[in-house]
Design an enzyme around this catalytic site. Structure first.
Site, PDB file in Angstrom:
ATOM      1  CB  SER A  88      -7.953  -4.076   2.703  1.00  0.00           C
ATOM      2  OG  SER A  88      -7.813  -2.840   3.342  1.00  0.00           O
ATOM      3  CD  GLU A 131       2.042 -12.983  16.061  1.00  0.00           C
ATOM      4  OE1 GLU A 131       1.901 -11.790  16.368  1.00  0.00           O
ATOM      5  OE2 GLU A 131       1.646 -13.927  16.770  1.00  0.00           O
ATOM      6  CB  SER A 154      -8.288  -5.776  -3.733  1.00  0.00           C
ATOM      7  OG  SER A 154      -8.885  -4.535  -4.046  1.00  0.00           O
ATOM      8  CB  SER A 155     -12.578  -8.336  -5.616  1.00  0.00           C
ATOM      9  OG  SER A 155     -12.549  -8.344  -4.221  1.00  0.00           O
ATOM     10  NE  ARG A 171      -3.199  -1.541   4.294  1.00  0.00           N
ATOM     11  CZ  ARG A 171      -4.440  -1.622   3.854  1.00  0.00           C
ATOM     12  NH1 ARG A 171      -5.257  -2.519   4.382  1.00  0.00           N
ATOM     13  NH2 ARG A 171      -4.888  -0.829   2.909  1.00  0.00           N
ATOM     14  CG  HIS A 218       0.165   1.975  -9.456  1.00  0.00           C
ATOM     15  ND1 HIS A 218      -0.103   1.678  -8.148  1.00  0.00           N
ATOM     16  CD2 HIS A 218      -0.930   2.652  -9.910  1.00  0.00           C
ATOM     17  CE1 HIS A 218      -1.307   2.146  -7.825  1.00  0.00           C
ATOM     18  NE2 HIS A 218      -1.822   2.748  -8.879  1.00  0.00           N
ATOM     19  CG  ASP A 249      -2.066   0.939   1.132  1.00  0.00           C
ATOM     20  OD1 ASP A 249      -2.269   1.516   0.046  1.00  0.00           O
ATOM     21  OD2 ASP A 249      -2.781   1.122   2.137  1.00  0.00           O
ATOM     22  NE  ARG A 306      -8.285   0.379   5.388  1.00  0.00           N
ATOM     23  CZ  ARG A 306      -7.667   1.557   5.338  1.00  0.00           C
ATOM     24  NH1 ARG A 306      -7.699   2.356   6.373  1.00  0.00           N
ATOM     25  NH2 ARG A 306      -7.022   1.937   4.252  1.00  0.00           N
ATOM     26  CG  LEU A 351       9.634 -17.372  -2.944  1.00  0.00           C
ATOM     27  CD1 LEU A 351       9.220 -17.297  -1.472  1.00  0.00           C
ATOM     28  CD2 LEU A 351      10.221 -16.022  -3.353  1.00  0.00           C
ATOM     29  CD1 TRP A 388     -12.084  -6.340 -10.031  1.00  0.00           C
ATOM     30  CD2 TRP A 388     -11.300  -5.524 -11.961  1.00  0.00           C
ATOM     31  NE1 TRP A 388     -11.339  -7.334 -10.626  1.00  0.00           N
ATOM     32  CE2 TRP A 388     -10.854  -6.857 -11.823  1.00  0.00           C
ATOM     33  CE3 TRP A 388     -10.925  -4.818 -13.109  1.00  0.00           C
ATOM     34  CZ2 TRP A 388     -10.058  -7.487 -12.776  1.00  0.00           C
ATOM     35  CZ3 TRP A 388     -10.134  -5.447 -14.065  1.00  0.00           C
ATOM     36  CH2 TRP A 388      -9.712  -6.762 -13.889  1.00  0.00           C
TER      37      TRP A 388
HETATM   38  C1  FPP Z   1      -1.669   0.224  -3.364  1.00  0.00           C
HETATM   39  O1  FPP Z   1      -1.286   1.535  -3.598  1.00  0.00           O
HETATM   40  C2  FPP Z   1      -1.218  -0.730  -4.340  1.00  0.00           C
HETATM   41  C3  FPP Z   1      -2.005  -1.311  -5.303  1.00  0.00           C
HETATM   42  C4  FPP Z   1      -3.391  -0.972  -5.558  1.00  0.00           C
HETATM   43  C5  FPP Z   1      -1.539  -2.383  -6.169  1.00  0.00           C
HETATM   44  C6  FPP Z   1      -0.153  -2.889  -6.004  1.00  0.00           C
HETATM   45  C7  FPP Z   1       0.476  -2.884  -7.333  1.00  0.00           C
HETATM   46  C8  FPP Z   1       1.791  -2.854  -7.571  1.00  0.00           C
HETATM   47  C9  FPP Z   1       2.788  -2.922  -6.514  1.00  0.00           C
HETATM   48  C10 FPP Z   1       2.318  -2.688  -8.938  1.00  0.00           C
HETATM   49  C11 FPP Z   1       2.330  -3.843  -9.857  1.00  0.00           C
HETATM   50  C12 FPP Z   1       2.333  -5.201  -9.265  1.00  0.00           C
HETATM   51  C13 FPP Z   1       2.965  -6.255  -9.811  1.00  0.00           C
HETATM   52  C14 FPP Z   1       2.813  -7.600  -9.203  1.00  0.00           C
HETATM   53  C15 FPP Z   1       3.819  -6.156 -10.989  1.00  0.00           C
HETATM   54  P1  FPP Z   1      -2.414   2.635  -3.641  1.00  0.00           P
HETATM   55  O2  FPP Z   1      -2.601   3.020  -5.057  1.00  0.00           O
HETATM   56  O3  FPP Z   1      -3.652   2.181  -2.959  1.00  0.00           O
HETATM   57  O4  FPP Z   1      -1.721   3.779  -2.807  1.00  0.00           O
HETATM   58  P2  FPP Z   1      -2.428   4.936  -1.957  1.00  0.00           P
HETATM   59  O5  FPP Z   1      -3.204   4.269  -0.858  1.00  0.00           O
HETATM   60  O6  FPP Z   1      -1.273   5.727  -1.458  1.00  0.00           O
HETATM   61  O7  FPP Z   1      -3.299   5.700  -2.908  1.00  0.00           O
END
Ligand code: FPP
Length: 246
Positions: free
Chosen positions: A200, A211, A69-70, A192, A41, A24, A198, A135, A73
């Site tokens: 989530s 843990e 996550s679902s 997290r 990202h 996150d 959370r 792994l 979308w």
């Molecule tokens: C949360 O950040 C992260 C995500 C919604 C997706 C995680 C995706 C990646 C790490 C990139 C690609 C993944 C792979 C496996 C190649 P956020 O956008 O919710 O951040 P914010 O809470 O600060 O807005």
């Protein structure tokens, strides 16, 4: 009185077998730099590479990453497209590297919502890396814990309706066997990033005794030292699984 000291050669405790991470803070990382969320990202995908490598080197057996996550979308279409693009790139460019390093790839989640080409890349990547043992990297994609539990309940109901299963045989083992994670052990440590505390909708059933470690670090900045810190915090915890202190 004789003081007992640990011998210098004491072997460190074994790492947790299964570490799960809610990645996150990509958006906040980008915002703090005046960059578009996509840039966060993109840097997040680099943190994925670093963390997978560190997990393998630390002897962790399973690493589960909440990549989409679902609920994700519901994000603006452009951001969903960007995230799917990064995923496509990861599957196209990273899998040979995973394979070279003995890493097995698994995907959990509702794959019916993913595009045909991404599904084909997942099939190919899972097949190519199936026999690897260093792994297991589990990517949770289009994943939601409640949906997974509902799905398992529906499968059990169908088996009962078809006369293949008796309601009396529905126990925790039977239930767990119908989750996406049927052949994956429960996570020991759930991390997290970004200061949020959370779950989530992530691994709701599986994290029953995990843990939790929450860190302020934003996901794009996450790396080996943060994983090591979380494992260190894990080693400081006393896991009792509901039993009285020993
Ligand atoms: C949360 O950040 C992260 C995500 C919604 C997706 C995680 C995706 C990646 C790490 C990139 C690609 C993944 C792979 C496996 C190649 P956020 O956008 O919710 O951040 P914010 O809470 O600060 O807005």
């Amino acid at each position: 009185m004789v003081m007992e000291t640990a011998p210098l050669s004491a072997t460190p405790p074994p790492p947790p077998a299964h570490v799960a991470i809610i990645m996150d803070g990509n958006g906040r990382w980008a915002k703090a730099r005046g960059l578009p969320r996509t840039a966060g990202h993109k840097r997040g995908a680099e943190a994925v590479r670093r963390t997978v490598e560190a997990a393998r080197e630390m002897g962790i057996s399973y690493l589960t990453l909440y990549a989409f996550s679902s609920e994700n979308w519901k994000r603006p279409a452009g951001e969903v497209t960007d995230l799917m693009g990064l995923l496509r790139l990861y599957l196209r460019n990273e899998v040979s590297n995973l394979h070279k390093n003995g890493i097995r790839l698994r995907v959990i989640g509702d794959r019916t919502r993913l595009s045909a080409d991404i599904n084909a890349l997942i099939d190919e990547s899972e097949a190519k890396t199936a026999a690897n043992t260093a792994l297991t990297l589990v990517l949770a994609l289009s994943y939601g814990g409640r949906q997974e539990i509902v799905c398992a309940a529906r499968r059990l109901a169908e088996e009962v309706a078809a006369g293949r299963l008796s309601p009396a045989d529905i126990d925790e083992t039977a239930f767990a066997a119908r989750l996406f994670t049927a052949d994956i052990p429960d996570p020991d440590l759930l991390i997290r990033t970004s200061g949020e505390q959370r779950i989530s909708n992530f691994l709701l059933w599986q994290a029953a005794y995990a843990e939790f470690v929450f860190t302020e670090v934003l996901w794009p900045d996450f790396g080996r030292e943060h994983l090591e810190e979380a494992v260190c915090a894990f080693h400081g915890r006393e896991r009792r699984y509901g039993a009285a202190p020993g």
